[in-house]
Design a protein around this motif. Structure first.
Motif, PDB file in Angstrom:
ATOM      1  N   GLU A 184       0.819  -1.220   0.000  1.00  0.00           N
ATOM      2  CA  GLU A 184       0.000   0.000   0.000  1.00  0.00           C
ATOM      3  C   GLU A 184       0.851   1.267   0.000  1.00  0.00           C
ATOM      4  OE1 GLU A 184      -2.858  -0.138   3.131  1.00  0.00           O
ATOM      5  OE2 GLU A 184      -3.664  -2.087   2.524  1.00  0.00           O
ATOM      6  N   SER A 185       2.059   1.173  -0.521  1.00  0.00           N
ATOM      7  CA  SER A 185       2.922   2.364  -0.579  1.00  0.00           C
ATOM      8  C   SER A 185       3.059   2.903  -1.999  1.00  0.00           C
ATOM      9  CB  SER A 185       4.319   2.027  -0.033  1.00  0.00           C
ATOM     10  OG  SER A 185       4.971   1.069  -0.866  1.00  0.00           O
ATOM     11  N   PHE A 186       2.294   2.322  -2.940  1.00  0.00           N
ATOM     12  CA  PHE A 186       2.448   2.739  -4.335  1.00  0.00           C
ATOM     13  C   PHE A 186       2.015   4.187  -4.531  1.00  0.00           C
ATOM     14  CE2 PHE A 186       0.679   3.432  -8.567  1.00  0.00           C
ATOM     15  CZ  PHE A 186       1.769   3.097  -9.357  1.00  0.00           C
ATOM     16  N   ALA A 187       2.791   4.908  -5.339  1.00  0.00           N
ATOM     17  CA  ALA A 187       2.452   6.300  -5.691  1.00  0.00           C
ATOM     18  C   ALA A 187       2.981   6.598  -7.083  1.00  0.00           C
ATOM     19  CB  ALA A 187       3.067   7.261  -4.672  1.00  0.00           C
ATOM     20  N   LEU A 188       2.211   7.385  -7.823  1.00  0.00           N
ATOM     21  CA  LEU A 188       2.675   7.816  -9.143  1.00  0.00           C
ATOM     22  C   LEU A 188       3.810   8.822  -8.980  1.00  0.00           C
ATOM     23  CD1 LEU A 188      -0.753   8.312 -10.985  1.00  0.00           C
ATOM     24  CD2 LEU A 188       0.816   6.360 -11.143  1.00  0.00           C
ATOM     25  N   LEU A 189       4.708   8.831  -9.934  1.00  0.00           N
ATOM     26  CA  LEU A 189       5.860   9.724  -9.882  1.00  0.00           C
ATOM     27  C   LEU A 189       5.505  11.077 -10.487  1.00  0.00           C
ATOM     28  CD1 LEU A 189       8.730   7.271 -10.947  1.00  0.00           C
ATOM     29  CD2 LEU A 189       7.998   7.913  -8.642  1.00  0.00           C
ATOM     30  N   ALA A 190       5.842  12.123  -9.773  1.00  0.00           N
ATOM     31  CA  ALA A 190       5.546  13.473 -10.274  1.00  0.00           C
ATOM     32  C   ALA A 190       6.398  13.802 -11.492  1.00  0.00           C
ATOM     33  CB  ALA A 190       5.790  14.494  -9.164  1.00  0.00           C
ATOM     34  N   ASP A 191       7.663  13.432 -11.441  1.00  0.00           N
ATOM     35  CA  ASP A 191       8.567  13.688 -12.562  1.00  0.00           C
ATOM     36  C   ASP A 191       8.763  12.389 -13.333  1.00  0.00           C
ATOM     37  OD1 ASP A 191       8.932  16.347 -11.768  1.00  0.00           O
ATOM     38  OD2 ASP A 191      10.481  15.743 -10.319  1.00  0.00           O
ATOM     39  N   ALA A 192       7.855  12.136 -14.251  1.00  0.00           N
ATOM     40  CA  ALA A 192       7.903  10.889 -15.012  1.00  0.00           C
ATOM     41  C   ALA A 192       9.082  10.904 -15.979  1.00  0.00           C
ATOM     42  CB  ALA A 192       6.602  10.706 -15.793  1.00  0.00           C
ATOM     43  N   PRO A 193       9.898   9.873 -15.989  1.00  0.00           N
ATOM     44  CA  PRO A 193      11.025   9.825 -16.932  1.00  0.00           C
ATOM     45  C   PRO A 193      10.522   9.657 -18.361  1.00  0.00           C
ATOM     46  CG  PRO A 193      10.813   7.744 -15.775  1.00  0.00           C
ATOM     47  CD  PRO A 193       9.849   8.676 -15.130  1.00  0.00           C
ATOM     48  N   SER A 194      11.192  10.287 -19.284  1.00  0.00           N
ATOM     49  CA  SER A 194      10.769  10.232 -20.679  1.00  0.00           C
ATOM     50  C   SER A 194      11.581   9.171 -21.432  1.00  0.00           C
ATOM     51  CB  SER A 194      10.956  11.597 -21.354  1.00  0.00           C
ATOM     52  OG  SER A 194      12.310  11.998 -21.276  1.00  0.00           O
ATOM     53  N   VAL A 195      10.910   8.500 -22.367  1.00  0.00           N
ATOM     54  CA  VAL A 195      11.554   7.503 -23.222  1.00  0.00           C
ATOM     55  C   VAL A 195      11.344   7.942 -24.664  1.00  0.00           C
ATOM     56  CG1 VAL A 195      11.662   5.074 -23.881  1.00  0.00           C
ATOM     57  CG2 VAL A 195      11.078   5.703 -21.534  1.00  0.00           C
ATOM     58  N   HIS A 196      12.432   8.116 -25.404  1.00  0.00           N
ATOM     59  CA  HIS A 196      12.359   8.586 -26.780  1.00  0.00           C
ATOM     60  C   HIS A 196      12.475   7.425 -27.768  1.00  0.00           C
ATOM     61  CE1 HIS A 196      12.708  12.630 -25.156  1.00  0.00           C
ATOM     62  NE2 HIS A 196      13.799  12.256 -24.496  1.00  0.00           N
ATOM     63  N   VAL A 197      12.119   7.690 -29.002  1.00  0.00           N
ATOM     64  CA  VAL A 197      12.171   6.653 -30.040  1.00  0.00           C
ATOM     65  C   VAL A 197      13.588   6.088 -30.153  1.00  0.00           C
ATOM     66  CG1 VAL A 197      11.917   6.184 -32.497  1.00  0.00           C
ATOM     67  CG2 VAL A 197      10.245   7.632 -31.335  1.00  0.00           C
ATOM     68  N   PHE A 198      14.578   6.950 -30.074  1.00  0.00           N
ATOM     69  CA  PHE A 198      15.968   6.496 -30.212  1.00  0.00           C
ATOM     70  C   PHE A 198      16.351   5.520 -29.096  1.00  0.00           C
ATOM     71  CE2 PHE A 198      20.652   7.298 -29.784  1.00  0.00           C
ATOM     72  CZ  PHE A 198      21.012   6.661 -30.966  1.00  0.00           C
ATOM     73  N   ASP A 199      15.646   5.630 -27.946  1.00  0.00           N
ATOM     74  CA  ASP A 199      15.946   4.735 -26.827  1.00  0.00           C
ATOM     75  C   ASP A 199      15.623   3.281 -27.160  1.00  0.00           C
ATOM     76  OD1 ASP A 199      16.900   6.691 -25.076  1.00  0.00           O
ATOM     77  OD2 ASP A 199      14.875   7.264 -24.478  1.00  0.00           O
ATOM     78  N   ILE A 200      14.729   3.065 -28.123  1.00  0.00           N
ATOM     79  CA  ILE A 200      14.439   1.694 -28.560  1.00  0.00           C
ATOM     80  C   ILE A 200      15.715   1.032 -29.063  1.00  0.00           C
ATOM     81  CG2 ILE A 200      13.185   0.286 -30.251  1.00  0.00           C
ATOM     82  CD1 ILE A 200      10.966   2.356 -30.198  1.00  0.00           C
ATOM     83  N   PHE A 201      16.472   1.771 -29.851  1.00  0.00           N
ATOM     84  CA  PHE A 201      17.684   1.211 -30.454  1.00  0.00           C
ATOM     85  C   PHE A 201      18.843   1.183 -29.465  1.00  0.00           C
ATOM     86  CE2 PHE A 201      14.979   3.126 -33.650  1.00  0.00           C
ATOM     87  CZ  PHE A 201      14.825   2.080 -34.544  1.00  0.00           C
ATOM     88  N   VAL A 202      18.875   2.168 -28.574  1.00  0.00           N
ATOM     89  CA  VAL A 202      19.905   2.161 -27.537  1.00  0.00           C
ATOM     90  C   VAL A 202      19.676   1.009 -26.557  1.00  0.00           C
ATOM     91  CG1 VAL A 202      20.891   3.478 -25.611  1.00  0.00           C
ATOM     92  CG2 VAL A 202      20.259   4.649 -27.733  1.00  0.00           C
ATOM     93  N   ALA A 203      18.399   0.646 -26.355  1.00  0.00           N
ATOM     94  CA  ALA A 203      18.064  -0.431 -25.418  1.00  0.00           C
ATOM     95  C   ALA A 203      18.646  -1.775 -25.860  1.00  0.00           C
ATOM     96  CB  ALA A 203      16.549  -0.549 -25.271  1.00  0.00           C
ATOM     97  N   ILE A 204      18.847  -1.960 -27.165  1.00  0.00           N
ATOM     98  CA  ILE A 204      19.347  -3.258 -27.648  1.00  0.00           C
ATOM     99  C   ILE A 204      20.780  -3.513 -27.196  1.00  0.00           C
ATOM    100  CG2 ILE A 204      19.908  -4.588 -29.717  1.00  0.00           C
ATOM    101  CD1 ILE A 204      17.392  -3.411 -31.007  1.00  0.00           C
ATOM    102  N   PRO A 205      21.743  -2.591 -27.428  1.00  0.00           N
ATOM    103  CA  PRO A 205      23.075  -2.856 -26.868  1.00  0.00           C
ATOM    104  C   PRO A 205      23.080  -2.908 -25.346  1.00  0.00           C
ATOM    105  CG  PRO A 205      22.970  -0.650 -27.850  1.00  0.00           C
ATOM    106  CD  PRO A 205      21.744  -1.383 -28.278  1.00  0.00           C
TER     107      PRO A 205
END
Length: 463
Positions: free
Chosen positions: A59-80
């Motif tokens: 019961e400690s779950f809370a949404l983050l005020a400063d949500a981290p952003s994920v960009h399209v380029f991160d899809i390709f960076v995620a592979i390496p």
């Protein structure tokens, strides 16, 4: 007329032959995961360290005020990044591939299996497959999952010796190990961790789990003998995959010494796992040492050992790289910080249901979570602090909730693309991910149905 025939031929192709390459399939899941970050808000549970373990505070779950952003380029960076995070799995596949190529060149394993099958009789091949399935299941129960990666090529050779394809051997080994590990009554990674969080005696409630794992292995054996052995696969010319007729196999001195070294190496591995907590890196190092020793026994010089290791490693490169690409899915989920949000939403589904039904739904929820948190012990640490209080609220026993977690987490390891151990085993069995899904999915429906019946019975008898 020719065009019509081509169209008809294409339309009659089995669905699995039209599936995309595993790399394409997993990349599609990666893109879907990226799109999910726009729908699911970032959130997190508070965590605390209890007895040296990081656990979630219910019961400690809370949404983050400063949500981290994920960009399209991160899809390709995620592979390496995924390749780097999955490096232990990649390297054990490369090294195990090299080890078994040297074993194959020595002829020791093939000769031993040829002699054994000849004595038992190839006419008893379904009995051999059944016994093999239970043996692999025992290794899954007692040893673990990834720790048994090196045993997969042995099953492929056994399968070849009795005239079946490598698919049969791979289902026997990976299916047996996977079922044994998933439903093990003494699994320290899932049952042990979950019961510790639930404040239950370690490995208590073993009766229902033992009955379930034995019934599931029997079901797998029947499925292999009745269905998998009849599936179309690579070998379509009747070739058993062995070099000689079964009656021609014998064991020479080098073969016997090679097998002694191999079995001794497995013994050292088991001791290291149980006594010293060895895992992927230590096991990979042991495989490398075993390859060198076996090479020396078979009069290979240093250059020849390296050459054979490289040939073996190159043969499993495609399967190893699939593991790294699949790990990129976890990279995106972690970067977007949406895993806790998904866990919180799914855990709320099992409230306000009849207890027996909520146990079944809990197993489904755990299966979905396993796609995002592929580590069994990690999933226990994340979900059990949330679901144990839920079990108390709805009147479900903690033992039943843990069994539901075990079913959902363990069985899905056999099909989710984020399970590095499964993909590593498929790579050594030389079976592609789409071929594996085609073979195993019908069985998964049956074993889930069996497990849900067990959960229902568990609620009825007050388990």
């Amino acid at each position: 007329m020719e065009m019509t025939n081509q169209i008809n031929t294409t339309s009659k192709r089995p669905w699995y032959k039209s599936m995309p390459d595993p790399m394409v399939l997993i990349f599609g899941i990666l893109v879907a995961t990226y799109l999910l970050t726009f729908v699911v808000p970032s959130g997190a549970f508070e965590r605390a360290v209890v007895d040296g373990r990081t656990t979630v505070i219910p019961e400690s779950f809370a949404l983050l005020a400063d949500a981290p952003s994920v960009h399209v380029f991160d899809i390709f960076v995620a592979i390496p990044k995924g390749l780097i995070s999955a490096a232990p799995y990649l390297f054990i596949v490369f090294i195990a591939g090299g080890l078994f190529h040297i074993l194959q060149r020595s002829g020791a394993l093939e000769n031993a299996i040829g002699v054994a099958v000849n004595r038992v009789g190839v006419q008893n091949r379904n009995l051999i497959i059944t016994i093999g399935t239970f043996i692999y299941g025992f290794f899954g129960v007692a040893v673990g999952f990834e720790n048994n990666i090196a045993l997969v090529p042995v099953a492929v050779l056994i399968s070849a010796a009795v005239g079946y394809s490598s698919l049969v051997g791979t289902v026997m080994a990976v299916g047996g190990i996977g079922i044994g590990f998933a439903l093990s009554p003494i699994n320290p990674y899932t049952v042990g961790v979950a019961q510790g969080i639930a404040e239950l005696p370690t490995f208590s409630g073993a009766g229902l789990r033992t009955a379930l794992v034995l019934a599931s292995l029997a079901l797998l054996s029947l499925f292999i003998c009745k269905k998998v052995t009849k599936m179309d696969f690579v070998e379509q010319d009747g070739n058993t995959g062995l070099q000689k007729d079964l009656s021609e196999y014998t064991m020479n001195r080098e073969n016997k010494l090679t097998l002694i070294a191999f079995v001794a190496g497995l013994g050292v591995m088991l001791y290291g796992v149980f006594a010293n907590g060895w895992y992927i890196n230590e096991i990979a190092g042991l495989f490398l040492l075993m390859a060198i020793i076996i090479g020396v026994i078979n009069k290979m010089n240093a250059n020849e050992i390296v050459k054979e290791m490289m040939i073996g490693a190159s043969g499993v490169t495609a399967g190893a790289l699939v593991i790294g690409v699949a790990a990129s899915i976890q990279v995106i989920l972690d970067q977007a910080q949406i895993i806790d949000t998904i866990v919180n939403a799914l855990s709320s589904l099992i409230q306000d249901m009849p207890i027996a039904i909520s146990a079944i739904v809990a197993s489904v929820v755990q299966g979905v979570i396993n796609l995002f948190v592929p580590s069994g012990s990690g999933q226990a640490m994340v979900t059990m602090p949330i679901l144990i209080p839920v079990a108390d609220l709805v009147g479900m026993s903690r033992q039943l909730m843990i069994t539901a977690f075990q079913v959902g987490d363990g069985l899905t390891n056999l099909i989710v693309p984020t399970s590095g151990g499964t993909l590593a085993m498929l790579a050594l069995g030389r079976v592609s991910y789409e071929q594996w899904l085609k073979a195993i999915l019908p069985f998964m429906l049956m074993v889930y149905a069996l497990s849900w019946v067990a959960l229902f019975i568990g609620q009825v008898i007050g388990y």
